[in-house]
Write a protein that holds these residues in place. Sequence first.
Motif, short mmCIF file in Angstrom:
data_model
loop_
_atom_site.label_atom_id
_atom_site.label_comp_id
_atom_site.label_asym_id
_atom_site.label_seq_id
_atom_site.Cartn_x
_atom_site.Cartn_y
_atom_site.Cartn_z
N HIS A 1 4.64 -14.31 35.99
CA HIS A 1 3.42 -13.61 35.58
C HIS A 1 3.14 -13.97 34.14
CE1 HIS A 1 0.41 -10.36 35.50
NE2 HIS A 1 0.78 -10.27 34.21
N GLY B 1 -3.12 -12.18 34.30
CA GLY B 1 -3.84 -10.93 34.07
C GLY B 1 -4.32 -10.90 32.64
N PHE C 1 -4.41 -10.00 37.97
CA PHE C 1 -4.00 -8.63 37.77
C PHE C 1 -4.96 -7.94 36.81
CE2 PHE C 1 -1.38 -5.74 35.01
CZ PHE C 1 -1.23 -4.72 35.94
N ILE D 1 -4.85 -7.79 42.10
CA ILE D 1 -3.94 -6.66 41.95
C ILE D 1 -4.60 -5.70 40.96
CG2 ILE D 1 -1.66 -5.87 41.29
CD1 ILE D 1 -0.63 -8.71 41.70
N ALA E 1 -0.97 -1.90 42.10
CA ALA E 1 0.21 -1.96 41.24
C ALA E 1 0.59 -0.55 40.81
CB ALA E 1 -0.06 -2.82 40.01
#
Length: 215
Positions: A85, A109, A129, A161, A183
């Motif tokens: 990530h 994200g 994200f 997400i 999440a």
Amino acid sequence: MNPTQTPNRCRIVLIAAKDEEPGRLISAFDGGDVASLILPAWGMDDDAFQLYAEKIVPAAQENGIAVMIAGDARIAMRVQADGLHFEGNRRDLEDLIEKHQSKMMVGTGGATTRDDALNLGEARPDYMFFGKFGYDNKPEPHPRNLKLGEWWSEMIQVPAIVLAGSDAASVPAVAATGADFVALTAAVFAEGTDPAQAVALINAALDAGAPVFED
């Protein structure tokens, strides 16, 4: 244990809480379906973070849960995680995808606007994200994350997400956006919460009310 059949609706992504004990984190897996686990370093140095991840990754994978290491591709590879990530600029994201996406997932994200999200999305990450680690400190999800998640899910094929709030009752609002994943940190790992029971209740709520995805 996770069901053998993957639910055709919004699924759970767990984000490890700061200072969460590995055993308590792993206990959450007994609550049922969990798609993925994101492990942030939370300020740990590389050695400590690697040792922490090594205690968790095998148990997660044995339960069919993909583990994403936040921020460090070297540690992701050393602990044989499923992915990385990354939050940063598009150029660095593209470099990571070019180097690693053939061997592991690379998600991203950090976008707070549609333009930011589209810019990062052009790098073709494995997911987007919407939220910020540790910022699920209010009962409801942040309205901006809900709006971005709904827009993204309607327009873009890359899975979304969306971070829920600290209250498990906020999960249906995330599912209603059409996001692929919700999440969760505080709603599962807050002090006094039974992680397995929380995951089980959230899965039951998703089974009962989350939109079913088209095949």
